[in-house]
Design a protein around this motif. Structure first.
Motif, PDB file in Angstrom:
ATOM      1  N   GLU A 224       4.551  -2.795   1.155  1.00 47.51           N
ATOM      2  CA  GLU A 224       4.348  -1.413   0.743  1.00 47.51           C
ATOM      3  C   GLU A 224       3.015  -1.296   0.024  1.00 47.51           C
ATOM      4  O   GLU A 224       2.768  -1.999  -0.957  1.00 47.51           O
ATOM      5  CB  GLU A 224       5.480  -0.961  -0.168  1.00 47.51           C
ATOM      6  CG  GLU A 224       5.424   0.500  -0.495  1.00 47.51           C
ATOM      7  CD  GLU A 224       6.637   0.963  -1.277  1.00 47.51           C
ATOM      8  OE1 GLU A 224       6.731   2.191  -1.470  1.00 47.51           O
ATOM      9  OE2 GLU A 224       7.464   0.144  -1.698  1.00 47.51           O
TER      10      GLU A 224
ATOM     11  N   CYS B 216      -0.120  -3.310  -4.105  1.00 46.36           N
ATOM     12  CA  CYS B 216       0.902  -3.475  -3.076  1.00 46.36           C
ATOM     13  C   CYS B 216       2.122  -4.168  -3.645  1.00 46.36           C
ATOM     14  O   CYS B 216       2.061  -4.815  -4.684  1.00 46.36           O
ATOM     15  CB  CYS B 216       0.362  -4.265  -1.879  1.00 46.36           C
ATOM     16  SG  CYS B 216       0.138  -6.021  -2.174  1.00 46.36           S
TER      17      CYS B 216
ATOM     18  N   ALA C  78      -1.727  -5.091   7.192  1.00 48.90           N
ATOM     19  CA  ALA C  78      -1.324  -3.946   6.373  1.00 48.90           C
ATOM     20  C   ALA C  78      -2.366  -3.653   5.304  1.00 48.90           C
ATOM     21  O   ALA C  78      -2.747  -2.490   5.097  1.00 48.90           O
ATOM     22  CB  ALA C  78       0.036  -4.214   5.727  1.00 48.90           C
TER      23      ALA C  78
ATOM     24  N   SER D 212       2.302   3.619   1.894  1.00 45.34           N
ATOM     25  CA  SER D 212       2.545   3.289   3.291  1.00 45.34           C
ATOM     26  C   SER D 212       3.350   2.006   3.300  1.00 45.34           C
ATOM     27  O   SER D 212       3.144   1.134   2.462  1.00 45.34           O
ATOM     28  CB  SER D 212       1.229   3.062   4.026  1.00 45.34           C
ATOM     29  OG  SER D 212       0.465   4.245   4.026  1.00 45.34           O
TER      30      SER D 212
ATOM     31  N   LEU E 139       0.951 -10.043   9.194  1.00 42.05           N
ATOM     32  CA  LEU E 139       1.356  -8.671   8.901  1.00 42.05           C
ATOM     33  C   LEU E 139       0.784  -8.208   7.559  1.00 42.05           C
ATOM     34  O   LEU E 139       0.274  -7.094   7.453  1.00 42.05           O
ATOM     35  CB  LEU E 139       2.872  -8.525   8.881  1.00 42.05           C
ATOM     36  CG  LEU E 139       3.325  -7.116   8.501  1.00 42.05           C
ATOM     37  CD1 LEU E 139       3.026  -6.129   9.612  1.00 42.05           C
ATOM     38  CD2 LEU E 139       4.776  -7.083   8.127  1.00 42.05           C
TER      39      LEU E 139
ATOM     40  N   TRP F 247       5.186  -1.181   5.808  1.00 44.21           N
ATOM     41  CA  TRP F 247       5.384  -1.904   7.051  1.00 44.21           C
ATOM     42  C   TRP F 247       6.646  -2.724   6.865  1.00 44.21           C
ATOM     43  O   TRP F 247       6.880  -3.285   5.803  1.00 44.21           O
ATOM     44  CB  TRP F 247       4.208  -2.848   7.325  1.00 44.21           C
ATOM     45  CG  TRP F 247       2.992  -2.171   7.823  1.00 44.21           C
ATOM     46  CD1 TRP F 247       2.563  -2.123   9.125  1.00 44.21           C
ATOM     47  CD2 TRP F 247       2.016  -1.444   7.065  1.00 44.21           C
ATOM     48  NE1 TRP F 247       1.387  -1.415   9.203  1.00 44.21           N
ATOM     49  CE2 TRP F 247       1.034  -0.988   7.952  1.00 44.21           C
ATOM     50  CE3 TRP F 247       1.881  -1.129   5.713  1.00 44.21           C
ATOM     51  CZ2 TRP F 247      -0.058  -0.244   7.560  1.00 44.21           C
ATOM     52  CZ3 TRP F 247       0.801  -0.382   5.299  1.00 44.21           C
ATOM     53  CH2 TRP F 247      -0.156   0.052   6.219  1.00 44.21           C
ATOM     54  N   ARG F 248       7.439  -2.806   7.911  1.00 43.58           N
ATOM     55  CA  ARG F 248       8.707  -3.547   7.862  1.00 43.58           C
ATOM     56  C   ARG F 248       8.860  -4.277   9.182  1.00 43.58           C
ATOM     57  O   ARG F 248       8.667  -3.692  10.239  1.00 43.58           O
ATOM     58  CB  ARG F 248       9.845  -2.557   7.658  1.00 43.58           C
ATOM     59  CG  ARG F 248      11.217  -3.153   7.507  1.00 43.58           C
ATOM     60  CD  ARG F 248      12.257  -2.057   7.290  1.00 43.58           C
ATOM     61  NE  ARG F 248      12.028  -1.306   6.084  1.00 43.58           N
ATOM     62  CZ  ARG F 248      12.660  -1.519   4.923  1.00 43.58           C
ATOM     63  NH1 ARG F 248      13.555  -2.461   4.826  1.00 43.58           N
ATOM     64  NH2 ARG F 248      12.385  -0.774   3.861  1.00 43.58           N
ATOM     65  N   ILE F 249       9.204  -5.575   9.118  1.00 41.66           N
ATOM     66  CA  ILE F 249       9.377  -6.352  10.339  1.00 41.66           C
ATOM     67  C   ILE F 249      10.456  -7.411  10.124  1.00 41.66           C
ATOM     68  O   ILE F 249      10.563  -7.987   9.043  1.00 41.66           O
ATOM     69  CB  ILE F 249       8.050  -7.015  10.778  1.00 41.66           C
ATOM     70  CG1 ILE F 249       8.171  -7.658  12.155  1.00 41.66           C
ATOM     71  CG2 ILE F 249       7.578  -8.014   9.746  1.00 41.66           C
ATOM     72  CD1 ILE F 249       6.854  -8.128  12.743  1.00 41.66           C
TER      73      ILE F 249
ATOM     74  N   GLU G  44      -5.533  -2.047   6.796  1.00 46.33           N
ATOM     75  CA  GLU G  44      -5.391  -0.680   7.286  1.00 46.33           C
ATOM     76  C   GLU G  44      -5.251   0.351   6.183  1.00 46.33           C
ATOM     77  O   GLU G  44      -5.357   1.540   6.446  1.00 46.33           O
ATOM     78  CB  GLU G  44      -4.185  -0.583   8.228  1.00 46.33           C
ATOM     79  CG  GLU G  44      -4.456  -1.211   9.561  1.00 46.33           C
ATOM     80  CD  GLU G  44      -3.352  -0.919  10.556  1.00 46.33           C
ATOM     81  OE1 GLU G  44      -2.634   0.074  10.392  1.00 46.33           O
ATOM     82  OE2 GLU G  44      -3.223  -1.703  11.510  1.00 46.33           O
TER      83      GLU G  44
END
Length: 140
Positions: free
Chosen positions: A68, A74, A28, A5, A24, A7-9, A31
């Motif tokens: 990621e 991660c 991440a 999974s 963030l 996340w990108r910001i 979750e």
């Protein structure tokens, strides 16, 4: 291959990016369904990468954070618009410890010491600096 999974910001090119990035990463990791990496370590190393990007790159272009989650831990990447490599992320035989009285110089050492891997690569818009952390072991 394990599911991942991501996340990108986009973060502002200001000091305000650091707490946003930390939040963030923590969200991440919380979750993720699989055992995750240590959130405190991930936050610390992310803060170092983002602070370096803000301090050592010019311009107001946003900094991008990518988190990621992998089956085995991660990977966190910080993208910026400067193609120049960061200070050396790999240990050298002649590596010296930073002066504890200096205000700067310990961030990359922390990343090398606490991550399971780290490095950088060129991108179409500059560079990405990254680190990986293994998943925490769960108690049986």
């Amino acid at each position: 291959m394990p599911d991942a999974s991501a996340w990108r910001i986009a973060l502002p090119h200001t000091a305000a990016a650091v707490p946003l990035a930390r939040a963030l990463v923590r969200a991440a990791l919380a979750e993720g369904a699989a055992p995750s990496a240590d959130a405190d370590t991930a936050e610390l190393l992310t803060a170092e990468l983002v602070a370096n990007a803000v301090e050592h790159t010019a311009g107001g272009d946003p900094i991008e954070l990518v988190v990621e989650l992998l089956g085995g831990g991660c990977q966190v990447e910080v993208h910026d618009g400067d193609p120049r490599p960061p200070g050396d992320l790999t240990a050298r035989p002649d590596d010296t410890h930073p002066d504890p009285w200096q205000e700067h110089g310990r961030g990359l050492l922390l990343i090398r010491a606490l991550s399971s891997g780290c490095g950088h690569r060129r991108t179409a818009r500059g560079k990405a600096v990254w680190f990986t952390l293994p998943a925490r072991r769960t108690a049986v």
